[in-house]
Design a protein around this motif. Sequence first.
Motif, PDB file in Angstrom:
ATOM      1  N   ILE A  11      -5.470  40.531 -42.433  1.00 43.11           N
ATOM      2  CA  ILE A  11      -6.738  41.216 -42.707  1.00 43.11           C
ATOM      3  C   ILE A  11      -7.900  40.224 -42.583  1.00 43.11           C
ATOM      4  N   GLY A  12      -7.712  39.014 -43.085  1.00 44.72           N
ATOM      5  CA  GLY A  12      -8.741  37.987 -42.964  1.00 44.72           C
ATOM      6  C   GLY A  12      -9.043  37.649 -41.516  1.00 44.72           C
ATOM      7  N   ARG A  13      -8.014  37.588 -40.695  1.00 42.36           N
ATOM      8  CA  ARG A  13      -8.223  37.298 -39.273  1.00 42.36           C
ATOM      9  C   ARG A  13      -8.878  38.478 -38.555  1.00 42.36           C
ATOM     10  N   VAL A  14      -8.515  39.684 -38.975  1.00 37.65           N
ATOM     11  CA  VAL A  14      -9.149  40.878 -38.403  1.00 37.65           C
ATOM     12  C   VAL A  14     -10.643  40.852 -38.718  1.00 37.65           C
ATOM     13  N   ALA A  15     -10.999  40.407 -39.918  1.00 38.77           N
ATOM     14  CA  ALA A  15     -12.412  40.308 -40.303  1.00 38.77           C
ATOM     15  C   ALA A  15     -13.171  39.371 -39.367  1.00 38.77           C
ATOM     16  N   LEU A  16     -12.451  38.422 -38.772  1.00 39.05           N
ATOM     17  CA  LEU A  16     -13.072  37.482 -37.836  1.00 39.05           C
ATOM     18  C   LEU A  16     -13.031  37.996 -36.392  1.00 39.05           C
ATOM     19  N   GLY A  17     -12.499  39.205 -36.205  1.00 34.09           N
ATOM     20  CA  GLY A  17     -12.458  39.812 -34.877  1.00 34.09           C
ATOM     21  C   GLY A  17     -11.242  39.439 -34.049  1.00 34.09           C
ATOM     22  N   ARG A  19      -8.133  40.142 -32.334  1.00 34.60           N
ATOM     23  CA  ARG A  19      -7.434  41.345 -31.861  1.00 34.60           C
ATOM     24  C   ARG A  19      -5.919  41.218 -31.968  1.00 34.60           C
ATOM     25  N   ALA A  20      -5.391  40.048 -31.767  1.00 37.18           N
ATOM     26  CA  ALA A  20      -3.937  39.857 -31.870  1.00 37.18           C
ATOM     27  C   ALA A  20      -3.478  40.100 -33.302  1.00 37.18           C
ATOM     28  N   SER A  21      -4.250  39.640 -34.266  1.00 38.59           N
ATOM     29  CA  SER A  21      -3.914  39.878 -35.678  1.00 38.59           C
ATOM     30  C   SER A  21      -4.038  41.362 -36.005  1.00 38.59           C
ATOM     31  N   PHE A  22      -5.029  42.013 -35.427  1.00 38.90           N
ATOM     32  CA  PHE A  22      -5.194  43.453 -35.639  1.00 38.90           C
ATOM     33  C   PHE A  22      -3.974  44.200 -35.095  1.00 38.90           C
ATOM     34  N   SER A  23      -3.520  43.813 -33.931  1.00 40.12           N
ATOM     35  CA  SER A  23      -2.338  44.428 -33.336  1.00 40.12           C
ATOM     36  C   SER A  23      -1.102  44.205 -34.208  1.00 40.12           C
ATOM     37  N   ARG A  24      -0.968  43.012 -34.712  1.00 41.76           N
ATOM     38  CA  ARG A  24       0.182  42.683 -35.584  1.00 41.76           C
ATOM     39  C   ARG A  24       0.087  43.458 -36.900  1.00 41.76           C
ATOM     40  N   LEU A  25      -1.121  43.580 -37.452  1.00 42.24           N
ATOM     41  CA  LEU A  25      -1.316  44.366 -38.675  1.00 42.24           C
ATOM     42  C   LEU A  25      -0.953  45.822 -38.414  1.00 42.24           C
ATOM     43  N   TYR A  26      -1.388  46.347 -37.290  1.00 40.07           N
ATOM     44  CA  TYR A  26      -1.062  47.723 -36.917  1.00 40.07           C
ATOM     45  C   TYR A  26       0.452  47.907 -36.830  1.00 40.07           C
TER      46      TYR A  26
END
Length: 153
Positions: A11-17, A19-26
């Motif tokens: 979530i912290g990395r997603v806050a920084l934009g 996208r790979a972390s967002f994909s992994r979170l998803y």
Amino acid sequence: MLEKSEIETLIGRVALGDRASFSRLYDATSGKLLGVALRIVNDRAAAEDVLQDTYIKIWKNAQFYAVNGLSPMTWLITIARNTSIDRLRARRKGHQDVDTPGLELVAPGPTPEQSAVAAGEAAKLSACLDSLEEDRGAAVRGAYLDGQSYADL
């Protein structure tokens, strides 16, 4: 499922934009959040739309997540729950989505693994709710699973 600290980091990395972390979170959380949405809106296509809206909100609001000692899944589930309830309320008021009638695209269903995980989580949740007094369990189910408002309860 990822550990609490791993989800918080994503979530912290997603806050920084990121996208790979967002994909992994998803990938790590979408099965559970789809289950929440499906339980509330009771329609697969609507639940998938809610899930998409949920992740858009997560992307846009990740910077507001604060590590507070509670599970980060609580924050994610709250977003999915509130988005689902908003969808129900809009449907009840007669608002239509921008979808064109008759042109529905159906995504393939969950994988066997996602179904097994969702069933296990549902059984745990049901056991917890069954341990409450009957009236309190019914109130929690009504509020969190059926999307009932305080006035409805």
